[in-house]
Design a protein around this motif. Structure first.
Motif, PDB file in Angstrom:
ATOM      1  N   LEU A 257     -13.628   0.843 -32.627  1.00 23.96           N
ATOM      2  CA  LEU A 257     -14.588   2.307 -32.032  1.00 23.96           C
ATOM      3  C   LEU A 257     -13.746   2.778 -31.365  1.00 23.96           C
TER       4      LEU A 257
ATOM      5  N   GLY B 227     -12.186   8.524 -31.267  1.00 26.91           N
ATOM      6  CA  GLY B 227     -12.802   7.443 -30.229  1.00 26.91           C
ATOM      7  C   GLY B 227     -11.840   7.028 -28.858  1.00 26.91           C
TER       8      GLY B 227
ATOM      9  N   TYR C  50     -12.626   9.471 -26.520  1.00 28.58           N
ATOM     10  CA  TYR C  50     -14.182   9.140 -26.350  1.00 28.58           C
ATOM     11  C   TYR C  50     -13.809   7.934 -24.286  1.00 28.58           C
TER      12      TYR C  50
ATOM     13  N   TYR D 139     -18.965   4.545 -34.267  1.00 27.36           N
ATOM     14  CA  TYR D 139     -20.486   4.424 -32.757  1.00 27.36           C
ATOM     15  C   TYR D 139     -21.533   3.668 -32.983  1.00 27.36           C
TER      16      TYR D 139
END
Length: 375
Positions: A182, A188, A191, A223
């Protein structure tokens, strides 16, 4: 298909552009008719056509407003500025030809074009809007992709069964592996750097003005894969079902839990239906013996209080089903009982569900006694 919505939006924009061009051409012909013959019937005919174009343009704009506002992709502001610039003079000019009701429609269209040029999102903005848009797309993704991602989890878990024979250790490794995958993806990394706040990531994605979902779906896939791995880790070893008849490499716990689900969702809804289940497992060679009594014992002990089957239930089955393999059952056969279609549908559903790759113990195949490492 997951990409269907952005494709539909693009197609609708092209239809809108085409309708705008056609409206402009029709208006020119109306002007020509007025300047040339001023024939009232001819002018009314052109107005009828123009009104149809107006209705289509308004409908397309309303569809695009909703589609773009609830999308994570580029809001196409520049396109709507261009489209409005192409048609605005025609709309203003056409106002002089029409009644009050049609002028209201034209004003609605002008407002929608301006709204699109300023971004359709501005009409929806509130505290939860951005996260709502993201979650809507994430749920759509989950519905279509979760089963495939879960299957990949099981296959990947089998691949490392020899290195991590302990189930808990294996599940921990899968969580770490999915987390690494991820955070190694484009969104990712964002994130991670945004403190793992989905709302902040959603804003970041919208600001990127993407033209397609490929990078977004790459993030969502990883995810959801991490979510699944974490859920698997939470699941503790459940009580072991006693094995009466299945081969050693069959994951008996998993098979019995699935059969329990099929009883609860009414796929298996009658005691006689267990004969169909028996026929499918027998055809797959998952059973150590063809003895029907042992199979009934397996069901009655494992699913006690949930379902049961008896010798009388099996005896009541029509000889047609006993004498023919389930994949040969067909209503085209004059000997087939009336319930043949239902029984065949159930058998095929069971056959599709119970696959070796899903129900073999990790690192094994059901019809091979030795342990094999999957490559």
């Amino acid at each position: 298909m997951l990409e269907s919505e952005p494709k539909q939006v693009s197609a609708s924009i092209e239809k809108l552009r085409s309708r705008g061009h056609r409206l402009t051409q029709c208006l020119k012909l109306l002007n020509y008719e007025e300047a040339d013959s001023n024939d009232s019937e001819a002018k009314e005919a052109w107005k009828t056509i123009l009104r149809k174009h107006l209705a289509a343009i308004k409908s397309l704009l309303e569809y695009l407003k909703n589609g773009i506002a609830w999308s994570l992709l580029d809001d196409r502001k520049q396109i709507f500025k261009e489209l409005f610039a192409e048609i605005s003079n025609s709309l203003d000019s056409y106002m002089d030809y029409e009644d009050e009701e049609t002028r209201r429609t034209i004003n609605d269209i002008i407002f929608l074009y301006k709204e699109g040029a300023n971004s359709f999102r501005t009409s929806f903005i509130n505290e939860s809007y951005i996260i709502d848009v993201f979650n809507k797309e994430l749920e759509r993704f989950r519905e279509e992709e979760t089963s495939r991602i879960e299957k990949n989890y099981e296959l990947d878990s089998q691949d490392i069964a020899f290195k991590y024979p302990d189930e808990t250790e294996r599940k921990n490794h899968m969580v770490l592996k999915r987390k690494e995958e991820l955070f190694d993806s484009y969104f990712g990394r964002a994130y991670h750097d945004l403190g793992r706040e989905i709302k902040l990531l959603a804003s970041y994605i919208i600001d990127a003005k993407l033209q397609d979902y490929s990078m977004i779906y790459d993030f969502m896939r990883k995810y959801v894969a991490l979510e699944i791995a974490k859920e698997k880790l939470k699941v503790k070893n459940e009580s072991v079902f006693q094995n009466f008849i299945f081969k050693d490499n069959v994951d008996i716990d998993k098979v019995m839990r699935k059969l329990e689900e099929l009883v609860k969702d009414k796929t298996i809804s009658a005691q006689k239906h267990w004969f169909i289940v028996y026929k499918v497992f027998r055809a797959k060679k998952w059973l150590t013996t063809d003895t029907q009594r042992r199979f009934r014992e397996q069901i009655n002990v494992a699913l006690k209080g949930i379902s049961k089957t008896t010798q009388e239930d099996f005896k009541a089955i029509d000889p047609y089903f006993k004498d023919n393999d389930f994949y040969e059952w067909t209503m085209d056969d004059a000997q087939a009982p009336q319930c043949c279609g239902l029984y065949k549908e159930m058998a095929m559903k069971l056959d599709a569900e119970f696959q070796d790759s899903k129900y073999a113990k990790p690192g094994t195949t059901i019809n091979t006694r030795r342990i094999e490492k999957f490559r």
